[in-house]
Design a protein around this motif. Sequence first.
Motif, PDB file in Angstrom:
ATOM      1  N   VAL A 221       0.485  -1.480  -0.044  1.00 35.57           N
ATOM      2  CA  VAL A 221      -0.051   0.029  -0.043  1.00 35.57           C
ATOM      3  C   VAL A 221       1.219   1.481  -0.129  1.00 35.57           C
ATOM      4  O   VAL A 221       1.093   2.301   0.969  1.00 35.57           O
ATOM      5  N   VAL A 222       1.419   1.381  -1.476  1.00 33.74           N
ATOM      6  CA  VAL A 222       2.141   2.627  -1.073  1.00 33.74           C
ATOM      7  C   VAL A 222       1.948   3.993  -2.196  1.00 33.74           C
ATOM      8  O   VAL A 222       1.109   2.971  -3.097  1.00 33.74           O
ATOM      9  N   ASP A 223       2.342   4.762  -2.551  1.00 33.84           N
ATOM     10  CA  ASP A 223       1.473   5.960  -3.666  1.00 33.84           C
ATOM     11  C   ASP A 223       2.240   5.498  -4.694  1.00 33.84           C
ATOM     12  O   ASP A 223       3.372   5.078  -4.731  1.00 33.84           O
ATOM     13  N   TYR A 224       2.891   6.090  -5.838  1.00 36.18           N
ATOM     14  CA  TYR A 224       3.318   6.487  -7.419  1.00 36.18           C
ATOM     15  C   TYR A 224       4.769   6.774  -6.530  1.00 36.18           C
ATOM     16  O   TYR A 224       5.332   5.886  -7.290  1.00 36.18           O
ATOM     17  N   GLY A 225       4.652   7.503  -5.830  1.00 37.03           N
ATOM     18  CA  GLY A 225       6.680   7.415  -5.244  1.00 37.03           C
ATOM     19  C   GLY A 225       6.857   6.055  -5.180  1.00 37.03           C
ATOM     20  O   GLY A 225       7.764   6.902  -4.031  1.00 37.03           O
TER      21      GLY A 225
END
Length: 231
Positions: free
Chosen positions: A94-98
């Motif tokens: 569960v991480v963002d695009y970065g």
Amino acid sequence: MITLKLDKRGFTLVELLATIAILGILMGVTISAISWVLDSARENFYESLEKDIILTAEQYYADHRSLLPRSVGQSRKVSLQTLVQNNYLKKGDVVDYGKQECNLTSSYVSVVKESKEDYSYSLYLKCPSKTIGSVESYSNTLSIGFSYNSSTHVSTVTITTDSSAKVGSYRYTVYKGNAIVYHSDGIEVGNTSNYTGTINLSDFGTGQFKIVVTAFDNHGNSKAANTTVTV
């Protein structure tokens, strides 16, 4: 012997300006294309992430059906932290695009019971560079009214909402003194903003009764009200 004469003239000012203009156009098109590719990749990443998390929540509720909303209009939430703790998600997934970790505690999947068999799921995900969804903030416009007919011993319950919502379902409990004499299951109302139901108190003998009604709208809001009557 043949001698070739080379033209040693440079570019004219017009030619230089034309070349610069063409290069500028090509750079603009290239930058726009790259930007579109990057935006498209970012959008696809978040769409895929949202789909995967909702599918995971559906699996969680399939394994824990007792946690699903029981009445139409009722809602439940499961935090992403709960999904991780129960091994339905991995924290690093569960991480963002970065590749920065999202806030698992404040992020959740909401499920609303739409009908007897249908449920709708929505995600609120808070990440450092992106927020998916929004915190639910539907106004609670539910209103519950009572009237009683002493000759028939029937109590009438009227449940209304404004035009932005529909009454989903309700349930009621009848008390005699401090004892529960009847507790209903969830009663589905249907697609209406104005519902009227009846409770026949003659089924429970005579005396003083307290009726507690809890209603749910199609946004997951709820409201409880009560009345006391003597039969």
